[in-house]
Design a protein around this motif. Structure first.
Motif, PDB file in Angstrom:
ATOM      1  N   ARG A  18      19.066  10.200  40.257  1.00 40.93           N
ATOM      2  CA  ARG A  18      20.491  10.975  40.320  1.00 40.93           C
ATOM      3  C   ARG A  18      20.314  12.468  40.602  1.00 40.93           C
ATOM      4  O   ARG A  18      21.001  13.280  39.980  1.00 40.93           O
ATOM      5  CB  ARG A  18      21.298  10.856  39.009  1.00 40.93           C
ATOM      6  CG  ARG A  18      21.380   9.256  38.819  1.00 40.93           C
ATOM      7  CD  ARG A  18      22.318   9.196  37.460  1.00 40.93           C
ATOM      8  NE  ARG A  18      22.451   7.592  37.320  1.00 40.93           N
ATOM      9  CZ  ARG A  18      22.430   7.301  36.064  1.00 40.93           C
ATOM     10  NH1 ARG A  18      22.172   7.859  35.001  1.00 40.93           N
ATOM     11  NH2 ARG A  18      22.679   5.959  35.920  1.00 40.93           N
ATOM     12  N   VAL A  45      21.115  15.282  42.979  1.00 43.05           N
ATOM     13  CA  VAL A  45      21.938  15.642  44.087  1.00 43.05           C
ATOM     14  C   VAL A  45      21.087  16.601  45.317  1.00 43.05           C
ATOM     15  O   VAL A  45      21.229  16.511  46.239  1.00 43.05           O
ATOM     16  CB  VAL A  45      23.199  16.239  43.553  1.00 43.05           C
ATOM     17  CG1 VAL A  45      23.741  16.797  44.890  1.00 43.05           C
ATOM     18  CG2 VAL A  45      24.003  15.239  42.765  1.00 43.05           C
ATOM     19  N   PRO A  54      29.836  17.050  46.318  1.00 39.29           N
ATOM     20  CA  PRO A  54      30.447  16.364  45.439  1.00 39.29           C
ATOM     21  C   PRO A  54      30.648  14.800  45.201  1.00 39.29           C
ATOM     22  O   PRO A  54      30.596  14.107  44.238  1.00 39.29           O
ATOM     23  CB  PRO A  54      31.871  16.887  45.678  1.00 39.29           C
ATOM     24  CG  PRO A  54      31.613  18.198  46.237  1.00 39.29           C
ATOM     25  CD  PRO A  54      30.253  17.897  47.138  1.00 39.29           C
ATOM     26  N   GLU A  83      27.680  13.526  43.469  1.00 33.79           N
ATOM     27  CA  GLU A  83      27.718  13.893  42.102  1.00 33.79           C
ATOM     28  C   GLU A  83      28.724  12.664  41.484  1.00 33.79           C
ATOM     29  O   GLU A  83      28.229  12.200  40.571  1.00 33.79           O
ATOM     30  CB  GLU A  83      28.586  15.090  41.710  1.00 33.79           C
ATOM     31  CG  GLU A  83      27.480  16.352  42.034  1.00 33.79           C
ATOM     32  CD  GLU A  83      28.147  17.587  42.141  1.00 33.79           C
ATOM     33  OE1 GLU A  83      29.527  17.594  41.699  1.00 33.79           O
ATOM     34  OE2 GLU A  83      27.455  18.811  42.256  1.00 33.79           O
ATOM     35  N   TYR A 135      26.464   9.320  41.593  1.00 33.81           N
ATOM     36  CA  TYR A 135      25.316   9.413  40.852  1.00 33.81           C
ATOM     37  C   TYR A 135      25.926   9.153  39.099  1.00 33.81           C
ATOM     38  O   TYR A 135      25.354   8.778  38.302  1.00 33.81           O
ATOM     39  CB  TYR A 135      24.585  10.604  40.748  1.00 33.81           C
ATOM     40  CG  TYR A 135      23.943  10.500  42.218  1.00 33.81           C
ATOM     41  CD1 TYR A 135      23.980   9.473  43.209  1.00 33.81           C
ATOM     42  CD2 TYR A 135      22.934  11.802  42.387  1.00 33.81           C
ATOM     43  CE1 TYR A 135      23.123   9.530  44.130  1.00 33.81           C
ATOM     44  CE2 TYR A 135      22.238  11.753  43.434  1.00 33.81           C
ATOM     45  CZ  TYR A 135      22.240  10.735  44.435  1.00 33.81           C
ATOM     46  OH  TYR A 135      21.664  10.890  45.884  1.00 33.81           O
ATOM     47  N   THR A 136      27.308   9.458  39.007  1.00 33.74           N
ATOM     48  CA  THR A 136      27.730   9.368  37.705  1.00 33.74           C
ATOM     49  C   THR A 136      28.207   7.925  37.469  1.00 33.74           C
ATOM     50  O   THR A 136      27.875   7.311  36.400  1.00 33.74           O
ATOM     51  CB  THR A 136      29.078  10.130  37.664  1.00 33.74           C
ATOM     52  OG1 THR A 136      28.985  11.505  37.710  1.00 33.74           O
ATOM     53  CG2 THR A 136      29.777  10.019  36.340  1.00 33.74           C
ATOM     54  N   ARG A 158      38.106  16.122  42.189  1.00 33.14           N
ATOM     55  CA  ARG A 158      37.065  17.470  42.585  1.00 33.14           C
ATOM     56  C   ARG A 158      37.770  18.079  43.809  1.00 33.14           C
ATOM     57  O   ARG A 158      37.337  19.154  43.770  1.00 33.14           O
ATOM     58  CB  ARG A 158      35.879  16.575  42.765  1.00 33.14           C
ATOM     59  CG  ARG A 158      35.132  16.410  41.620  1.00 33.14           C
ATOM     60  CD  ARG A 158      33.676  15.476  42.046  1.00 33.14           C
ATOM     61  NE  ARG A 158      33.216  15.152  40.819  1.00 33.14           N
ATOM     62  CZ  ARG A 158      32.114  15.624  40.261  1.00 33.14           C
ATOM     63  NH1 ARG A 158      31.525  16.825  40.682  1.00 33.14           N
ATOM     64  NH2 ARG A 158      31.335  15.153  39.110  1.00 33.14           N
TER      65      ARG A 158
END
Length: 163
Positions: A16, A18, A49, A52, A55-56, A127
């Motif tokens: 994860r 970025v 973004p 992100e 990966y969340t 975002r």
């Protein structure tokens, strides 16, 4: 060089990271959404973004295929989004500098794809400062996800081979 690039791509997703992921992509990379041909992300400013958010939500990532040549590679992995399993294939176009210039994503099965839409859509909209769209997407995806999950569990087995 392309295997080093896909190895970086893989390590970034598994950890994860970025920044590591962005180092594998050309500054003007184009990423084609697995959800619709109407959405694409261009350049690091839009890709960061997205990564992100991805990966969340992605868990238990396991790569199982990396094939192709110096110009085009296909990497495939399995993962989980919430309770749903997914398998994603990424067709990667590699530039002369060894960086990824274009990505086209494919996700299966359908319940996993809809879970991806349900998880990613609202977060990406937020975002991008689109709070109304985020709320709308969060509400709109729920009945579709329920319908697809029900169909996958109940209707699809009715159509399959007798066992």
């Amino acid at each position: 060089m392309s295997i080093e690039t896909t190895e970086r791509y893989r390590r970034a997703l598994e950890t994860r990271d970025v920044d590591l992921a962005l180092s594998a992509f050309a500054p003007d990379v184009v990423v084609h959404s697995p959800l619709t041909s109407r959405v694409r992300f261009t350049g690091h400013a839009e890709l960061g973004p997205l990564l992100e958010v991805a990966y969340t939500h992605l868990r238990d990532v396991r790569f199982h295929t990396d094939t192709g040549d110096g110009e085009t590679r296909v990497v495939v992995y399995t993962a989980r989004i919430g309770d749903e399993e997914i398998e994603e294939a990424a067709v990667l176009k590699i530039g002369e500098d060894g960086l990824i210039t274009e990505v086209t994503l494919f996700v299966r099965p359908l319940p996993g794809l809809v879970a991806l839409m349900d998880a990613f859509g609202p977060d990406i909209a937020r975002r991008n400062g689109r709070t109304f769209a985020a709320r709308l997407l969060a509400v709109a995806a729920k009945p579709l996800l329920a319908m697809v999950r029900s169909g996958d569990r109940r209707a699809v087995p009715l159509a399959g081979p007798r066992g």
